[in-house]
Design an enzyme around this catalytic site. Structure first.
Site, short mmCIF file in Angstrom:
data_model
loop_
_atom_site.label_atom_id
_atom_site.label_comp_id
_atom_site.label_asym_id
_atom_site.label_seq_id
_atom_site.Cartn_x
_atom_site.Cartn_y
_atom_site.Cartn_z
CG HIS A 122 -15.84 24.63 -16.08
ND1 HIS A 122 -16.17 23.64 -15.18
CD2 HIS A 122 -14.88 24.12 -16.87
CE1 HIS A 122 -15.42 22.58 -15.42
NE2 HIS A 122 -14.63 22.83 -16.46
CG ASP A 199 -13.93 29.45 -12.31
OD1 ASP A 199 -12.71 29.25 -12.17
OD2 ASP A 199 -14.67 28.70 -12.95
CD GLN A 202 -8.84 27.64 -18.23
OE1 GLN A 202 -7.70 27.89 -18.63
NE2 GLN A 202 -9.29 26.40 -18.12
CE LYS A 225 -8.61 23.95 -15.01
NZ LYS A 225 -8.81 23.07 -16.15
CB CYS A 363 -16.76 21.36 -18.37
SG CYS A 363 -16.07 19.75 -18.11
N1 PLP Z 1 -13.60 26.68 -14.06
C1 PLP Z 1 -13.00 26.86 -15.24
C2 PLP Z 1 -13.14 28.16 -15.95
C3 PLP Z 1 -12.24 25.83 -15.79
O1 PLP Z 1 -11.63 26.00 -16.96
C4 PLP Z 1 -12.11 24.61 -15.08
C5 PLP Z 1 -11.36 23.47 -15.65
O2 PLP Z 1 -11.32 23.27 -16.83
C6 PLP Z 1 -12.75 24.48 -13.85
C7 PLP Z 1 -13.49 25.54 -13.38
C8 PLP Z 1 -12.66 23.22 -13.05
O3 PLP Z 1 -11.36 23.02 -12.62
P1 PLP Z 1 -10.98 21.67 -11.87
O4 PLP Z 1 -11.46 20.54 -12.75
O5 PLP Z 1 -9.50 21.73 -11.76
O6 PLP Z 1 -11.65 21.67 -10.55
#
Ligand code: PLP
Length: 405
Positions: A122, A199, A202, A225, A363
């Protein structure tokens, strides 16, 4: 196994209509809906406890502080961290990664050093490293993936050199659904003396996560999430790293003593929590974690497994569909395109049927470039989704495809 219809009653929004049709919410990877228990934790705290934490001798301040620190302990227990001192509250995954990139970078990354990520990350797990690499004169290395959407492990491990300072990898891909072998990546990286950041944005909503079993150096996720509120997230870091890292931001809470000449910093985790924390958010996040724990993370994972397998089977049978990410045992995310239909058209027309999906690059623009596409339609599931909703999605896609023929 839980009763999904009973569960759905906890989520008032799921019974609303859009365009006079029952809402079918399949955008859970972007954010999840909130059960009453979480919303009530927020209203109850504002109605009866609200006061700034850590600084007050008065009753409310102490009670709010207790709730906030109990929330930290709830997060610790949820991911099985060794100590609540290793749990830093942030605004979300993005802020957690920015904090680590900035502070870890300052402490450990120098000219010519390398940070390794993967091709499926992401933007939150790409851009902070690029920014830090630019500041520190370091390089970003990217491990490739195969056509199923799995990391090429030999290539990833082959990228580790004596200049590698950190590997940052998604636990579960938000586009492909791939569940990465993070435990294996961590043990291989550790064998070469390299720490790993996972990370977990998900992963945490879908499977039980045990940071000590994984032996992760850093593990980050977002509250919103995992059925919690927006604006609160978690950074887990091993004490030895957090202690060696400088503060990210300066201000109240993160200090011990301040003079105009110099400041001494607070102990963990407060060193990384400048300013008034989102104590209402932390308490509501704890309510969310209690909620999913009461259903059972293993039951959630098992139910979502069935839902995803069924959805993969129904969608794969659609004429002209291309599914991106076909790794066995993938998470509750299906990205697809149908024939020459633009993802935006498919998403817009599904929306008119009451089906909320996400369209675009999710993203993950570098991944889109790699796949040679601009974007996909993405359906992502939660334990409150039903097999009937999967049928409605599959039927909806077929209906839209017919309109384009
Ligand atoms: N990393 C992953 C794999 C994600 O799916 C997301 C959000 O879609 C993020 C990071 C970023 O999360 P946040 O926007 O809640 O900081």
């Amino acid at each position: 196994m839980f009763d999904v219809n009973e569960i759905r009653r906890d989520f008032p929004i799921l019974s609303r209509q859009v365009y006079d049709k029952p809402l079918i919410y399949l955008d859970n990877a972007a954010t999840t809906q909130k059960p009453r228990q979480v919303v009530e934790a927020i209203t109850n705290e504002y109605y009866s406890v609200n006061a700034n934490v850590h600084r007050g001798v008065h009753f409310l301040s102490q009670q709010a502080t207790e709730l906030h620190e109990a929330a930290r302990e709830a997060v610790r227990a949820f991911i099985n961290a060794g100590s609540a001192d290793e749990i830093v509250f942030t605004r979300g995954t993005t802020e957690s990664i920015n904090l680590i990139a900035s502070s870890f970078g300052e402490a450990f990354v120098n000219q010519g050093d390398e940070i390794t990520i993967t091709a499926m990350e992401h933007h939150s797990n790409i851009v902070p490293w690029q920014m830090m690499a630019a500041r520190r004169g370091a390089k970003l290395r990217v491990a490739p993936i195969d056509e199923r959407g799995e990391i090429l492990m030999d290539e990833l491990l082959g990228l580790i050199s004596d200049r590698t300072r950190l590997i940052a990898v998604a636990h579960v891909s938000n586009v492909l659904g791939t569940v990465n072998p993070v435990k294996q990546i961590i043990s291989s990286a550790h064998a070469k003396g390299v720490p790993v950041l996972v990370d977990g944005a998900q992963a945490v909503p879908h499977v039980a996560v045990d940071v000590r079993d994984l032996d992760a150096d850093f593990y980050v996720f977002s509250g919103h999430k995992v059925y919690g509120p927006t604006g609160i997230g978690v950074l887990y870091g091993k004490r030895r790293w957090l202690e060696a890292m400088p503060p990210y931001q300066g201000g109240g809470e993160m200090i011990k003593d301040v003079t105009f000449e110099r400041t001494t910093y607070n102990d963990l985790p407060y060193k990384f929590e400048a300013g008034t924390p989102d104590y209402v958010g932390s308490n509501a996040l704890a309510a969310a974690l209690r909620y999913v724990t009461s259903i059972g993370m293993d039951d959630i994972a098992a139910y979502e497994r069935r839902l995803t397998d069924y959805a993969m089977q129904r969608l794969a049978a659609i004429d002209g569909i291309r599914i991106f990410g076909t790794s066995p045992g993938k998470g509750a995310v299906i990205s697809f395109l149908v024939g020459g239909i633009h993802h935006l058209d498919m998403g817009t027309l599904l929306d008119r049927l009451g089906i909320a999906v996400r369209t675009g690059h999710h993203c993950a623009e570098p991944l889109m470039h790699l796949l040679g596409i601009e974007g996909t339609v993405r359906a992502s599931f939660s334990f409150y989704n039903t097999m009937d909703e999967v049928d409605a999605l599959a039927d909806g896609i077929v209906r839209v495809a017919r309109m384009f023929r």
